[in-house]
Design a protein around this motif. Structure first.
Motif, mmCIF file in Angstrom:
data_model
loop_
_atom_site.group_PDB
_atom_site.id
_atom_site.type_symbol
_atom_site.label_atom_id
_atom_site.label_comp_id
_atom_site.label_asym_id
_atom_site.label_seq_id
_atom_site.Cartn_x
_atom_site.Cartn_y
_atom_site.Cartn_z
ATOM 1 N N PHE A 216 -2.660 3.499 -9.566
ATOM 2 C CA PHE A 216 -1.942 3.020 -8.382
ATOM 3 C C PHE A 216 -2.768 3.232 -7.115
ATOM 4 O O PHE A 216 -2.722 2.421 -6.190
ATOM 5 C CB PHE A 216 -0.586 3.718 -8.264
ATOM 6 N N PHE A 217 -3.544 4.327 -7.089
ATOM 7 C CA PHE A 217 -4.437 4.554 -5.952
ATOM 8 C C PHE A 217 -5.591 3.541 -5.966
ATOM 9 O O PHE A 217 -6.058 3.111 -4.908
ATOM 10 C CB PHE A 217 -4.983 5.979 -5.973
ATOM 11 N N PHE A 218 -6.041 3.185 -7.164
ATOM 12 C CA PHE A 218 -7.113 2.199 -7.300
ATOM 13 C C PHE A 218 -6.694 0.858 -6.699
ATOM 14 O O PHE A 218 -7.398 0.285 -5.859
ATOM 15 C CB PHE A 218 -7.470 2.032 -8.783
ATOM 16 N N GLY B 198 -4.155 0.396 -4.728
ATOM 17 C CA GLY B 198 -3.822 0.628 -3.324
ATOM 18 C C GLY B 198 -5.050 0.532 -2.429
ATOM 19 O O GLY B 198 -4.976 0.004 -1.309
ATOM 20 N N ALA B 199 -6.190 1.019 -2.921
ATOM 21 C CA ALA B 199 -7.438 0.922 -2.147
ATOM 22 C C ALA B 199 -7.834 -0.538 -1.946
ATOM 23 O O ALA B 199 -8.289 -0.935 -0.864
ATOM 24 C CB ALA B 199 -8.548 1.681 -2.865
ATOM 25 N N GLY C 156 -3.755 7.561 -11.281
ATOM 26 C CA GLY C 156 -4.685 7.101 -10.264
ATOM 27 C C GLY C 156 -4.857 5.596 -10.228
ATOM 28 O O GLY C 156 -5.448 5.071 -9.274
ATOM 29 N N GLY D 279 2.082 6.385 -7.135
ATOM 30 C CA GLY D 279 0.992 7.155 -7.726
ATOM 31 C C GLY D 279 1.148 8.643 -7.499
ATOM 32 O O GLY D 279 0.894 9.452 -8.399
ATOM 33 N N GLY D 280 1.579 9.023 -6.297
ATOM 34 C CA GLY D 280 1.768 10.435 -5.992
ATOM 35 C C GLY D 280 2.863 11.072 -6.831
ATOM 36 O O GLY D 280 2.697 12.180 -7.357
ATOM 37 N N PHE E 247 0.824 -1.205 0.000
ATOM 38 C CA PHE E 247 0.000 0.000 0.000
ATOM 39 C C PHE E 247 0.860 1.257 0.000
ATOM 40 O O PHE E 247 0.649 2.171 -0.816
ATOM 41 C CB PHE E 247 -0.923 -0.002 1.224
ATOM 42 N N GLN F 216 2.659 1.753 -3.377
ATOM 43 C CA GLN F 216 1.742 2.143 -4.452
ATOM 44 C C GLN F 216 1.306 3.595 -4.326
ATOM 45 O O GLN F 216 1.245 4.318 -5.332
ATOM 46 C CB GLN F 216 0.518 1.231 -4.446
ATOM 47 N N ILE F 217 1.004 4.025 -3.111
ATOM 48 C CA ILE F 217 0.572 5.415 -2.920
ATOM 49 C C ILE F 217 1.698 6.384 -3.280
ATOM 50 O O ILE F 217 1.469 7.426 -3.918
ATOM 51 C CB ILE F 217 0.117 5.626 -1.464
#
Length: 249
Positions: A213-215, A217-218, A211, A126-127, A119, A122-123
């Motif tokens: 990677f945020f997907f 990550g969620a 985004g 993505g950032g 997590f 990935q965040i």
């Protein structure tokens, strides 16, 4: 073999349990009807949930499209190829370490630690890509190498936890009478979602861009919470006693 694994000659009671459980499993008819009964519902949920979560970590995105990702970061073809080799080596090494320590640490702790590791990486990836790369921009070489390191951390987290444990734990949680049925469901679900993600990733990438990677990550947050709340620890639990573990969980 039991004497060798347990390190003692006093294994007859366990051997008798195994023989009894094996004999019972051979009398089971219509195993797919049996596994959907209320008694085996927790195992059925796990046989579907664990391979599903294993695939929505996003690991196949890295596996299938790592070279494209590294080229998009501007690493150059030769460096990108070396980066793919590096991530593969990191994954293999992490899996090897996991095999050594799994019976000492426990399955659940490894699941949780790997989820946190995936997590965070990935965040951060993505950032960085959202702020530094944008839709048509360029990323500096320094940030490109940071992303490479974070991808290695992510791959290590998966290879240390959800990669091998996603196959090991389902093989341990089923009583012998439904074990082959549960394993077949696990394999089928895994291959189904591997196919779905591979076919839909490029479309999702066009819509989500960084985004994506945020997907994933969620989903890592969801699956880590799922393991924390619902999966019992199976470390050092013989298969013939697994029914008791679920009854007490």
């Amino acid at each position: 073999m039991l004497q060798k694994v347990r390190g003692t000659d006093d294994v007859q009671p366990e051997l008798d349990d195994l023989i009894k459980a094996s004999a019972i499993s051979k009398t089971i008819k219509h195993p797919f009807k049996k596994i959907i009964k209320r008694k085996y519902r927790p195992q059925l949920v796990m046989s579907i949930a664990i391979p599903f979560f294993q695939q929505v970590t996003g690991i196949n995105v890295i596996g299938f499209y790592a070279l494209i990702l590294f080229l998009a970061l501007g690493l150059g073809e030769s460096v990108a190829l070396l980066s793919v080799i590096l991530t593969s080596f990191v994954g293999t090494f992490s899996t090897f370490i996991s095999m050594i320590v799994v019976d000492k640490i426990g399955r659940k702790i490894i699941f949780l630690s790997g989820g946190i590791q995936m997590f965070l990486s990935q965040i951060l990836v993505g950032g960085i890509m959202a702020t530094k790369l944008g839709d048509h921009g360029e990323i500096s070489q320094g940030y490109a190498y940071i992303v490479l390191v974070l991808i290695c951390v992510y791959v290590s987290g998966f290879a240390w936890s959800w990669g091998p444990r996603g196959w090991l734990v389902p093989s341990e949680i089923f009583p012998l009478e439904i074990r082959s049925t549960g394993q077949s469901i696990t394999v089928a679900v895994c291959f189904l979602f591997t196919f779905i993600i591979a076919q839909t990733f490029l479309v999702m990438l066009c819509h989500f861009k960084a985004g994506i990677f945020f997907f994933f990550g969620a989903w890592v947050v969801v699956m880590t919470s799922f393991v924390y709340l619902l999966l019992p620890e199976t470390k050092n639990v013989p298969i013939e006693q697994m029914e008791r573990v679920w009854r007490e969980h």
